[in-house]
Structures are given as C-alpha cells and as structure tokens.
Scaffold this motif. Structure first.
Motif, PDB file in Angstrom:
ATOM      1  N   ASN A  63      34.411  49.963  33.695  1.00 26.99           N
ATOM      2  CA  ASN A  63      35.365  49.560  34.727  1.00 26.99           C
ATOM      3  C   ASN A  63      34.878  49.972  36.103  1.00 26.99           C
ATOM      4  OD1 ASN A  63      37.129  48.510  32.841  1.00 26.99           O
ATOM      5  ND2 ASN A  63      38.342  50.380  32.686  1.00 26.99           N
ATOM      6  N   GLY A  64      35.267  49.196  37.098  1.00 26.59           N
ATOM      7  CA  GLY A  64      34.953  49.574  38.466  1.00 26.59           C
ATOM      8  C   GLY A  64      35.833  50.733  38.907  1.00 26.59           C
ATOM      9  N   VAL A  65      35.244  51.732  39.568  1.00 27.29           N
ATOM     10  CA  VAL A  65      35.988  52.889  40.070  1.00 27.29           C
ATOM     11  C   VAL A  65      35.663  53.063  41.550  1.00 27.29           C
ATOM     12  CG1 VAL A  65      36.394  55.368  39.889  1.00 27.29           C
ATOM     13  CG2 VAL A  65      35.961  54.029  37.828  1.00 27.29           C
ATOM     14  N   THR A  75      34.795  57.055  49.310  1.00 29.91           N
ATOM     15  CA  THR A  75      33.963  58.195  48.905  1.00 29.91           C
ATOM     16  C   THR A  75      33.196  57.920  47.606  1.00 29.91           C
ATOM     17  OG1 THR A  75      35.884  59.160  47.794  1.00 29.91           O
ATOM     18  CG2 THR A  75      35.440  59.871  50.054  1.00 29.91           C
ATOM     19  N   THR A  76      33.737  57.050  46.762  1.00 27.27           N
ATOM     20  CA  THR A  76      33.077  56.708  45.491  1.00 27.27           C
ATOM     21  C   THR A  76      33.144  55.201  45.293  1.00 27.27           C
ATOM     22  OG1 THR A  76      33.759  58.815  44.499  1.00 27.27           O
ATOM     23  CG2 THR A  76      33.041  57.079  42.999  1.00 27.27           C
ATOM     24  N   PHE A  77      32.023  54.625  44.856  1.00 25.88           N
ATOM     25  CA  PHE A  77      31.954  53.181  44.608  1.00 25.88           C
ATOM     26  C   PHE A  77      30.906  52.995  43.513  1.00 25.88           C
ATOM     27  CE2 PHE A  77      31.566  48.724  45.253  1.00 25.88           C
ATOM     28  CZ  PHE A  77      32.604  48.311  46.075  1.00 25.88           C
ATOM     29  N   ASN A  78      31.371  52.945  42.256  1.00 22.25           N
ATOM     30  CA  ASN A  78      30.401  52.972  41.154  1.00 22.25           C
ATOM     31  C   ASN A  78      29.722  51.608  40.944  1.00 22.25           C
ATOM     32  OD1 ASN A  78      32.380  51.520  39.811  1.00 22.25           O
ATOM     33  ND2 ASN A  78      32.268  52.725  37.921  1.00 22.25           N
ATOM     34  N   ALA A  81      31.914  48.598  39.870  1.00 23.19           N
ATOM     35  CA  ALA A  81      32.669  48.001  40.976  1.00 23.19           C
ATOM     36  C   ALA A  81      31.763  47.103  41.807  1.00 23.19           C
ATOM     37  CB  ALA A  81      33.278  49.096  41.844  1.00 23.19           C
ATOM     38  N   ALA A  82      30.522  47.541  42.031  1.00 21.54           N
ATOM     39  CA  ALA A  82      29.571  46.721  42.788  1.00 21.54           C
ATOM     40  C   ALA A  82      29.282  45.408  42.059  1.00 21.54           C
ATOM     41  CB  ALA A  82      28.279  47.504  42.998  1.00 21.54           C
ATOM     42  N   ILE A  87      29.619  43.662  45.888  1.00 19.09           N
ATOM     43  CA  ILE A  87      29.520  44.422  47.137  1.00 19.09           C
ATOM     44  C   ILE A  87      28.507  45.538  46.934  1.00 19.09           C
ATOM     45  CG2 ILE A  87      30.737  45.986  48.707  1.00 19.09           C
ATOM     46  CD1 ILE A  87      33.266  44.410  48.225  1.00 19.09           C
ATOM     47  N   ASN A  88      27.612  45.725  47.901  1.00 17.63           N
ATOM     48  CA  ASN A  88      26.607  46.786  47.826  1.00 17.63           C
ATOM     49  C   ASN A  88      27.288  48.137  48.009  1.00 17.63           C
ATOM     50  OD1 ASN A  88      24.493  48.570  48.086  1.00 17.63           O
ATOM     51  ND2 ASN A  88      23.300  47.256  49.451  1.00 17.63           N
ATOM     52  N   PRO A  89      27.212  49.033  47.027  1.00 18.36           N
ATOM     53  CA  PRO A  89      27.902  50.327  47.153  1.00 18.36           C
ATOM     54  C   PRO A  89      27.394  51.171  48.315  1.00 18.36           C
ATOM     55  CG  PRO A  89      26.465  50.307  45.223  1.00 18.36           C
ATOM     56  CD  PRO A  89      26.507  48.913  45.742  1.00 18.36           C
ATOM     57  N   LYS A  90      26.107  51.027  48.657  1.00 18.98           N
ATOM     58  CA  LYS A  90      25.557  51.816  49.767  1.00 18.98           C
ATOM     59  C   LYS A  90      26.192  51.425  51.093  1.00 18.98           C
ATOM     60  CE  LYS A  90      21.075  52.651  47.568  1.00 18.98           C
ATOM     61  NZ  LYS A  90      19.606  52.441  47.648  1.00 18.98           N
ATOM     62  N   SER A  91      26.558  50.144  51.204  1.00 16.23           N
ATOM     63  CA  SER A  91      27.199  49.702  52.442  1.00 16.23           C
ATOM     64  C   SER A  91      28.698  49.982  52.435  1.00 16.23           C
ATOM     65  CB  SER A  91      26.979  48.201  52.636  1.00 16.23           C
ATOM     66  OG  SER A  91      27.669  47.453  51.640  1.00 16.23           O
ATOM     67  N   ALA A  92      29.248  50.345  51.278  1.00 16.50           N
ATOM     68  CA  ALA A  92      30.684  50.596  51.185  1.00 16.50           C
ATOM     69  C   ALA A  92      31.044  52.052  51.390  1.00 16.50           C
ATOM     70  CB  ALA A  92      31.194  50.130  49.817  1.00 16.50           C
ATOM     71  N   VAL A  93      30.282  52.960  50.785  1.00 15.56           N
ATOM     72  CA  VAL A  93      30.580  54.386  50.884  1.00 15.56           C
ATOM     73  C   VAL A  93      30.412  54.838  52.338  1.00 15.56           C
ATOM     74  CG1 VAL A  93      29.863  56.706  50.183  1.00 15.56           C
ATOM     75  CG2 VAL A  93      29.924  54.846  48.504  1.00 15.56           C
ATOM     76  N   GLY A  94      31.422  55.554  52.835  1.00 16.45           N
ATOM     77  CA  GLY A  94      31.385  56.037  54.215  1.00 16.45           C
ATOM     78  C   GLY A  94      32.108  55.127  55.194  1.00 16.45           C
ATOM     79  N   ARG A  95      32.562  53.978  54.752  1.00 15.12           N
ATOM     80  CA  ARG A  95      33.305  53.058  55.613  1.00 15.12           C
ATOM     81  C   ARG A  95      34.766  53.012  55.180  1.00 15.12           C
ATOM     82  NH1 ARG A  95      30.470  47.686  54.615  1.00 15.12           N
ATOM     83  NH2 ARG A  95      31.985  46.881  56.145  1.00 15.12           N
TER      84      ARG A  95
END
Length: 392
Positions: A63-65, A75-78, A81-82, A87-95
C-alpha cells in the motif's frame, strides 16, 4: 592517583594537593565525556538502524504510505505511493502536501488531508473510495485511509495517509463477471471455474483451432408443429433439449446455439481437451440413449426422433454478435458446416461421423462405413461412418 618519593620526604605541600585534585577532576570529566560520547554514538547508530528498518518496512508495503508533519510538509512517501500516484517521491518529500497533490487533483488527496487535520480526533480513520484516471497508470480504483496524528495534549503533530490500490482486484472481478456472463449458460460450471482461475486461457476475440462439433436436430419437426399447439410444442422441445444438454455438459462440451429445433455444441473450446473428438462422440451417443430412455419412462409423451452429426476440424471460435448488445460464444467455419450437413442426412436416431472424427476415436467405438455421401456446398463426397456403439 598515588604520588610518592622514596628518597625525600615532605615534598608536597597543600597547594600541590589542590593541583592534583584539579587534575583528577579534569580526568574524571574526560572519562565521563568519553563514556557519554560512546553512549551517544551507540544511540545514533540505533536511531539510524531503526530509521533504516522503518524505511525498509515502508518500502516493502504494497500500500502507498504518505505522512506529513504538523505544518503539512510531506515527511514520508514510500515507493508504493510513488507507483500508484505516478509521483516522484524525491520531489514530494519536503514540500507541502497541497503543492505535491495539485497534479493529482482528481484523486482528492489534498481535501482529504485538510479535513483530517481540521475535524478528526487522534486515531480516527477516514476512508474514501475513488475511481479516476491517472496519467501513466490509466483508470485506477483506490481506497484512501487518512488519520490525523495528535499528541497527548491533542495537539496536531501530523497526518498519515494509506492508499490501497484495488485496480487489479476490480479488473479481476470484472473479468470474472464477464466470464460468468458469457459462459454460465453454455458450459458446465466446472469449466467456468477453470476459466475464472486462468482467464488468460480464454481468447474471446477469435482464434482458429481444431474443434469437434455436434449437431442434433428433431426429425419431422414441421409435421409435429402442425399437430401441436405452440405452447405444447415449446414444452415438448424444452423437455427433450434439457436431457440432451445434460449429456453435453457431462462431457464438458460448450453449448453454442439453439437453432429452432436443433442444437449445436463444440468441444476443445474454450478450454483445450486432448480427447475432444471422443467427448463429442460420447455426448452424441449418450444423448441418443437419454432420449430413448426418456421415451420409455414417459410413454405418454409424443415420441421424437433425432438426427446427430459429428465432425472434427479447424474452426474459428470466439464471441460473435453486436458488441455491447448481444454476443454469443460460438464457432464458425467448414468444420461446423460439415457437422450440420451430416445431421441433415441422418435417419431417425442415427449418428453420423465424418472420417476426420472417426480416425481419432476408432479404437473406442463400433461403427460401420457408409457409401460416400454428397452434401450441399461440398464438391467432393464425404467419407462417413455410422456410430453403432461405444467400446466398453
């Protein structure tokens, strides 16, 4: 610390003791600092190991978390979920999640997280089901679970979102439903279950394969219909056809058509049957016996004679009809036409086999060879056999 001299006595005065005491205190502080540094290093290593452990867990979850902190920063985008959201998790975390999920507005994640932050108590799970189109993934079916995370003073510390991708399950359910819709009326339930277990074995678009075809038809149907009322004729037909269909199903044949007073069944489709010719011949023989037994058990019924034709050869099998309206799984081709022509040339309750079928079953049957038979739309006469029985 012990200091002494074996030569001179009274070398040390009180000020030396104070200096030594200060030195000892500094040494003790240094030892404590070294011990604290070792504990800190061990703690940091443990924290890193726990973080790696949690990262591995999140990465392995199907499952996506996605988690955010109290300010809404992701803070977390496994990996799941990507993959689901593309969605690229590297571009999501921190935004901020509002910014991240702008490109997936059709899923409704931003509103779901916002509502959870405002309205829901700690531990309350809010669910939502979404069917939508995601670029790169196509049409998806998602179950969304979101929860607000709060501390012991009920202050918001973040949110957690779990995405359950139900797309493949829904596709499988739709596939099962379609298989049942097409085949439940035509084939034995056991065949339907096999198709559900292995849908890839099914080619509804049409395929050419060797099949065995059985045609059965009432002799003297026109005379009967003139003697009986329509309701009586319908009831009589249904009584006979029901017992004949049972014999086809017992041999796991596929009933493809009722054509007035005739029926058509095929073998080796939709599932392969290595002994399809023998199954077809057995079904025809058992239909004949079942009809005769029914007439013995029900002497008040009007006696009906049938003719049977069996042929094996290449045919095209698949769905035929108007897509979205009325379709039927059936077979077309010369193999079907020849079986129909054989049935048209039989005498009462006789079973005719084309030579192609006879060659595959000759060790299992008793048959007599008939003179070459000319049939409609065939330039060369057919080599035909009359079935007399089955070898026990």
């Amino acid at each position: 610390v012990y200091v002494d001299s074996r030569i001179n006595a009274n070398l040390f005065v009180p000020k030396h003791r104070e200096l030594l005491l200060a030195f000892c205190n500094q040494a003790a502080i240094a030892i404590d600092n070294a011990r604290l540094f070792a504990d800190l290093t061990k703690t940091i290593r443990k924290v890193n190991e726990d973080k790696q452990y949690m990262d591995n867990i999140f990465a392995s979850i199907a499952n996506g978390v996605i988690t955010t902190d109290s300010s809404g920063i992701v803070t977390t985008f496994n990996d799941a979920a990507a993959r689901i959201l593309r969605i690229n998790p590297k571009s999501a975390v921190g935004r901020h999640y509002q910014e991240v999920f702008t490109e997936r507005a059709q899923v409704g994640l931003a509103d779901l997280l916002q509502n959870a932050r405002i309205y829901h108590e700690h531990g309350t799970m809010v669910t939502n089901a979404v069917d939508c189109v995601i670029p790169g993934a196509g049409e998806v079916s998602l179950n969304l679970y979101v929860s607000a995370l709060r501390d012991t003073q009920n202050a918001l510390i973040g949110t957690a979102l779990v995405i359950d991708d139900r797309t493949e399950i829904k596709r499988s359910e739709a596939q099962v439903k379609e298989i049942r819709r097409i085949f439940e009326r035509y084939v034995h339930p056991k065949v339907v279950q096999q198709l559900i277990k292995d849908p890839m074995a099914l080619n509804l678009g049409g395929e050419t394969k060797e099949i065995s075809v059985v045609f059965a038809d009432i002799r003297g149907y026109t005379r009967l219909s003139e003697r009986l009322a329509p309701e009586q004729m319908m009831n009589l037909l249904n009584s006979y056809l029901e017992i004949m269909v049972k014999e086809i199903w017992d041999e796991e044949g596929t009933l493809t058509a009722f054509i007035g007073d005739a029926l058509m069944a095929i073998f080796n489709a939709p599932l392969p049957q290595g002994d399809h010719a023998l199954r077809a011949v057995r079904a025809a023989w058992k239909m004949r016996l079942a009809v005769q037994k029914y007439q013995q058990d029900q002497p008040q019924e009007i006696a009906i004679a049938f003719g049977f034709g069996v042929n094996s050869g290449l045919g095209v099998v698949g769905n035929l009809g108007s897509q979205g309206r009325l379709q039927n799984y059936t077979a077309i081709g010369d193999a079907v036409n020849v079986a129909a022509r054989l049935q048209q040339n039989t005498l009462d309750n006789n079973i005719l086999l084309n030579h192609s079928t006879f060659l595959q079953v000759r060790q299992h049957i008793i048959a007599s060879r008939l003179p070459p038979m000319n049939v409609k739309n065939k330039t060369a006469p057919l080599d035909v056999w009359s079935l007399l029985g089955l070898v026990e």
